[in-house]
Write a protein that holds these residues in place. Structure first.
Motif, PDB file in Angstrom:
ATOM      1  N   UNK A 228     -65.979 -55.597  44.994  1.00  0.00           N
ATOM      2  CA  UNK A 228     -64.576 -55.204  44.778  1.00  0.00           C
ATOM      3  C   UNK A 228     -63.825 -55.170  46.109  1.00  0.00           C
ATOM      4  N   UNK A 229     -64.474 -54.631  47.132  1.00  0.00           N
ATOM      5  CA  UNK A 229     -63.846 -54.546  48.454  1.00  0.00           C
ATOM      6  C   UNK A 229     -63.576 -55.935  49.026  1.00  0.00           C
ATOM      7  N   UNK A 230     -64.553 -56.829  48.892  1.00  0.00           N
ATOM      8  CA  UNK A 230     -64.373 -58.191  49.405  1.00  0.00           C
ATOM      9  C   UNK A 230     -63.232 -58.893  48.683  1.00  0.00           C
ATOM     10  N   UNK A 231     -63.163 -58.721  47.357  1.00  0.00           N
ATOM     11  CA  UNK A 231     -62.064 -59.312  46.596  1.00  0.00           C
ATOM     12  C   UNK A 231     -60.727 -58.732  47.042  1.00  0.00           C
ATOM     13  N   UNK A 232     -60.696 -57.436  47.286  1.00  0.00           N
ATOM     14  CA  UNK A 232     -59.459 -56.782  47.745  1.00  0.00           C
ATOM     15  C   UNK A 232     -58.991 -57.395  49.063  1.00  0.00           C
ATOM     16  N   UNK A 233     -59.910 -57.564  50.000  1.00  0.00           N
ATOM     17  CA  UNK A 233     -59.542 -58.088  51.304  1.00  0.00           C
ATOM     18  C   UNK A 233     -59.183 -59.580  51.261  1.00  0.00           C
ATOM     19  N   UNK A 234     -59.853 -60.344  50.407  1.00  0.00           N
ATOM     20  CA  UNK A 234     -59.540 -61.773  50.288  1.00  0.00           C
ATOM     21  C   UNK A 234     -58.326 -62.015  49.407  1.00  0.00           C
ATOM     22  N   UNK A 235     -57.967 -60.992  48.614  1.00  0.00           N
ATOM     23  CA  UNK A 235     -56.864 -61.077  47.657  1.00  0.00           C
ATOM     24  C   UNK A 235     -57.094 -62.188  46.640  1.00  0.00           C
ATOM     25  N   UNK A 236     -58.330 -62.258  46.169  1.00  0.00           N
ATOM     26  CA  UNK A 236     -58.653 -63.216  45.112  1.00  0.00           C
ATOM     27  C   UNK A 236     -59.944 -62.817  44.417  1.00  0.00           C
ATOM     28  N   UNK A 237     -60.065 -63.253  43.181  1.00  0.00           N
ATOM     29  CA  UNK A 237     -61.208 -62.919  42.341  1.00  0.00           C
ATOM     30  C   UNK A 237     -62.375 -63.857  42.644  1.00  0.00           C
ATOM     31  N   UNK A 238     -63.588 -63.296  42.685  1.00  0.00           N
ATOM     32  CA  UNK A 238     -64.805 -64.101  42.774  1.00  0.00           C
ATOM     33  C   UNK A 238     -65.255 -64.376  41.350  1.00  0.00           C
ATOM     34  N   UNK A 239     -64.893 -65.543  40.842  1.00  0.00           N
ATOM     35  CA  UNK A 239     -65.103 -65.842  39.419  1.00  0.00           C
ATOM     36  C   UNK A 239     -66.572 -65.844  39.022  1.00  0.00           C
ATOM     37  N   UNK A 240     -67.453 -66.260  39.921  1.00  0.00           N
ATOM     38  CA  UNK A 240     -68.868 -66.379  39.573  1.00  0.00           C
ATOM     39  C   UNK A 240     -69.602 -65.051  39.590  1.00  0.00           C
TER      40      UNK A 240
END
Length: 248
Positions: A228-240
């Protein structure tokens, strides 16, 4: 077309491109992410099919094209066949490859990201616990991208923290009680044990990954907040990441 070059690369994904060709996205050691066409690789008898397999580390000879560069030859350096053949390893591998495709920039050298992905994929292939590998990769990928989570001290005032903490995604780490006042409680709480595991994985030498062949129950709990933190910082969803349901 003119000239050419050679690259060491990890195959992030591979798909058909027309009837007989394949398109691969690769993370290279010194050129960042590249999209390359591999002519004839979709044909069963193609000699180039071997350098289009997901997660393999390969050396590619590339020709320059007007819109897309293409692969004219290559060799497999490290085959990750075991990762592709075991369903419980595919989820973490696809998740790590997707994250690398987001963090890597075309034409920009990023050897730390390249080595992190290669180390993590090879750890999966030799039997290190999948939860340990993906958690190690996610935490270290955040660091490579410049947003290492701060969990040993207050990210605002620098006060050393003990015990459990609340991991605030928007602040990039934990806050002390004083700095928490009036703060929107995004993120997730971390128990003392979970915080220590996260700190250890963020600091340890990659060679120590082999010690985690058995994994730890904490790793499963930590996957969700750190993804969740990585997605927040990248501002995108990790679909896999939905592939990881079998691990959590």
């Amino acid at each position: 077309m003119s000239g050419g070059y050679s690259v060491e690369a990890i195959i992030l994904n591979s798909g058909k491109f027309g009837e007989n060709d394949r398109m691969v996205t690769v993370l290279t050691r010194d050129r960042g992410n590249l999209r390359l066409v591999v002519r004839g690789a979709a044909k069963p008898q193609s000699k180039l099919a071997s350098v289009t397999q997901p997660f393999d580390c390969v050396c590619l000879d590339v020709w320059r094209g007007r819109t897309l560069d293409g692969v004219k030859g290559g060799d497999v350096i490290h085959s990750l066949r075991r990762v592709r053949s075991e369903p419980e390893l595919l989820g973490p591998a696809y998740c790590m490859a997707e994250i690398a495709s987001y963090l890597g920039q075309e034409g920009e050298e990023d050897e730390p990201l390249y080595l992190l992905l290669l180390t993590s994929l090879r750890a999966l292939a030799v039997g290190v616990a999948a939860t340990a590998v993906i958690l190690f990769f996610v935490i270290r990928a955040a660091g490579v991208a410049g947003f290492t989570p701060v969990l040993d001290r207050c990210v605002e005032c620098g006060l050393k923290l003990e015990g459990g903490v609340h991991f605030y995604y928007g602040h990039g780490g934990a806050l002390c009680h004083s700095c928490t006042a009036g703060t929107v409680a995004d993120g997730a709480p971390l128990s003392p044990t979970d915080r220590q595991w996260a700190l250890e994985l963020s600091r340890m030498h990659p060679r120590r990954l082999a010690e985690y062949s058995g994994g730890d129950p904490s790793f499963c709990r930590l996957l969700t907040p750190f993804l969740d933190y990585l997605e927040y910082q990248m501002d995108r969803r990790v679909n896999s990441r939905y592939f990881l349901d079998m691990l959590i």
